[in-house]
Write an enzyme that holds these catalytic residues in place. Sequence first.
Site, PDB file in Angstrom:
ATOM      1  N   LYS A  66      -4.998 -10.626  -6.221  1.00 42.43           N
ATOM      2  CA  LYS A  66      -6.275 -10.796  -5.510  1.00 42.43           C
ATOM      3  C   LYS A  66      -7.296  -9.735  -5.916  1.00 42.43           C
ATOM      4  O   LYS A  66      -6.931  -8.615  -6.279  1.00 42.43           O
ATOM      5  CB  LYS A  66      -6.067 -10.794  -3.994  1.00 42.43           C
ATOM      6  CG  LYS A  66      -5.739  -9.455  -3.408  1.00 42.43           C
ATOM      7  CD  LYS A  66      -5.952  -9.404  -1.898  1.00 42.43           C
ATOM      8  CE  LYS A  66      -5.772  -7.953  -1.473  1.00 42.43           C
ATOM      9  NZ  LYS A  66      -5.933  -7.631  -0.101  1.00 42.43           N
ATOM     10  N   LYS A  99     -10.950  -4.127  -3.313  1.00 39.49           N
ATOM     11  CA  LYS A  99     -11.807  -2.945  -3.350  1.00 39.49           C
ATOM     12  C   LYS A  99     -11.111  -1.777  -4.030  1.00 39.49           C
ATOM     13  O   LYS A  99     -11.762  -0.894  -4.565  1.00 39.49           O
ATOM     14  CB  LYS A  99     -12.080  -2.481  -1.913  1.00 39.49           C
ATOM     15  CG  LYS A  99     -13.040  -3.286  -1.123  1.00 39.49           C
ATOM     16  CD  LYS A  99     -12.947  -2.783   0.323  1.00 39.49           C
ATOM     17  CE  LYS A  99     -13.860  -3.569   1.228  1.00 39.49           C
ATOM     18  NZ  LYS A  99     -13.451  -3.422   2.635  1.00 39.49           N
ATOM     19  N   LYS A 131       0.814  -1.223   0.000  1.00 36.29           N
ATOM     20  CA  LYS A 131       0.000   0.000   0.000  1.00 36.29           C
ATOM     21  C   LYS A 131       0.840   1.262   0.000  1.00 36.29           C
ATOM     22  O   LYS A 131       0.347   2.329  -0.365  1.00 36.29           O
ATOM     23  CB  LYS A 131      -0.963   0.007   1.195  1.00 36.29           C
ATOM     24  CG  LYS A 131      -2.085  -1.002   1.063  1.00 36.29           C
ATOM     25  CD  LYS A 131      -3.244  -0.679   1.979  1.00 36.29           C
ATOM     26  CE  LYS A 131      -4.409  -1.623   1.740  1.00 36.29           C
ATOM     27  NZ  LYS A 131      -5.540  -1.387   2.630  1.00 36.29           N
TER      28      LYS A 131
HETATM   29  P1  AMP Z   1     -10.896  -5.545   3.713  1.00 33.87           P
HETATM   30  O1  AMP Z   1     -11.480  -5.242   2.393  1.00 33.87           O
HETATM   31  O2  AMP Z   1      -9.425  -5.350   3.667  1.00 33.87           O
HETATM   32  O3  AMP Z   1     -11.563  -4.845   4.842  1.00 33.87           O
HETATM   33  O4  AMP Z   1     -11.109  -7.097   3.945  1.00 33.87           O
HETATM   34  C1  AMP Z   1     -12.172  -7.679   4.684  1.00 33.87           C
HETATM   35  C2  AMP Z   1     -12.005  -9.175   4.732  1.00 33.87           C
HETATM   36  O5  AMP Z   1     -12.099  -9.734   3.409  1.00 33.87           O
HETATM   37  C3  AMP Z   1     -10.652  -9.642   5.279  1.00 33.87           C
HETATM   38  O6  AMP Z   1     -10.860 -10.800   6.075  1.00 33.87           O
HETATM   39  C4  AMP Z   1      -9.881 -10.006   4.045  1.00 33.87           C
HETATM   40  O7  AMP Z   1      -8.889 -10.969   4.280  1.00 33.87           O
HETATM   41  C5  AMP Z   1     -10.974 -10.557   3.138  1.00 33.87           C
HETATM   42  N1  AMP Z   1     -10.625 -10.432   1.713  1.00 33.87           N
HETATM   43  C6  AMP Z   1     -10.283  -9.287   1.071  1.00 33.87           C
HETATM   44  N2  AMP Z   1     -10.033  -9.524  -0.229  1.00 33.87           N
HETATM   45  C7  AMP Z   1     -10.231 -10.856  -0.416  1.00 33.87           C
HETATM   46  C8  AMP Z   1     -10.137 -11.724  -1.561  1.00 33.87           C
HETATM   47  N3  AMP Z   1      -9.781 -11.263  -2.762  1.00 33.87           N
HETATM   48  N4  AMP Z   1     -10.418 -13.032  -1.382  1.00 33.87           N
HETATM   49  C9  AMP Z   1     -10.775 -13.518  -0.173  1.00 33.87           C
HETATM   50  N5  AMP Z   1     -10.874 -12.756   0.935  1.00 33.87           N
HETATM   51  C10 AMP Z   1     -10.611 -11.436   0.826  1.00 33.87           C
END
Ligand code: AMP
Length: 327
Positions: free
Chosen positions: A192, A195, A111
Amino acid sequence: MKRVLSGVQPTGDVTIGNYLGAIKRFVELQETTEPFFMIANLHSWTVSQEPAVLREKTLDVAALYLAVGLDPKRSTIFVQSDVPEHSELAWLLQCMAYFGELGRMVQFKEKSEGKQNVSVGLYTYPVLQAADILLYQADAVPVGEDQKQHLELTRDLAERFNKRFGDTFKVPEPLISEFGARIMGLDDPTKKMSKSAPSPYNRITMSDTPDEIRSKIMKAVTDAENEIRYDPENKPGISNLLTIYSLFSGESVEQLVERFRGQGYGTLKKSLVEVVVSHLAPIQERHRQLRQSGAVLDILKQGAERARAEAAKTLQDVKEKMGLVLR
Ligand code: AMP
Ligand code: TRP
């Protein structure tokens, strides 16, 4: 009963990666555990935010938790910033964390790469995450693969503290599923789904319309072979589509490969569009109703009260042990 805690940042739009990798499992876990699910709005501020947008996105994630089936009677659902103990414990843990160990965090490196002004908050972000978890004495933390390193740091900090001050924190286990913990980008299946990826074709969000879902899946990057086979190494695009299909439909990858044998990628993609659209439609409808009803704020208020009562106990113990309570 086992305690579970997890969180999602209200930054950008929640993707089906977040859903399949984390949120969908929250719903399963609430049947058998004592769960705390938060909206990590303090984490969002590690990169600059528009306050009015952040406020709306926070309510959106809360409504999504409810729309996918989290039940506020079973799960404590709250906003991180409503429980000031998170920030306070984060400071104390920052004083126990080492500069070098935070510098090794992959997410920080990714990041911050190429950015001119990187906030100190982005650097210390995993310590705030450790505080989130340790305050609730969580046994287990359901997350996607990308959070593994942050969970290791959390365990190290808990063990370090316990070693110096005696048993204080439960050392939590990460709950990362074997399958679906890393949903890949549709436009580039070697990275991956995220968002924050620049192209909207990277991801399907939980609020995408059927037309958006169709166009993103039909454009998803595959390979030139035109043989439907699960092989993440050599066929990351098709394997990712099969993974998404399997997690949404409940059919195993083997069943899907069998069913689509000899058919083209177009057929698989068209069928996947139907599966995703029909799974998301009722969630989107409940989400819309919840956002209109005003019920979300009350649920979050009650959740914060419950969370605070738990968090305060741990923080008091920590402050006692660190010589911060005078008598
Ligand atoms: P965040 O968007 O960083 O708040 O992520 C929220 C949750 O979603 C966390 O547990 C991440 O590990 C999971 N996560 C985010 N991106 C992925 C992805 N591409 N595949 C699976 N899990 C994800
Ligand atoms: N850092 C997590 C992410 O980016 C979100 C998060 C914040 C979290 N606090 C947490 C996840 C506590 C699990 C437990 O995905």
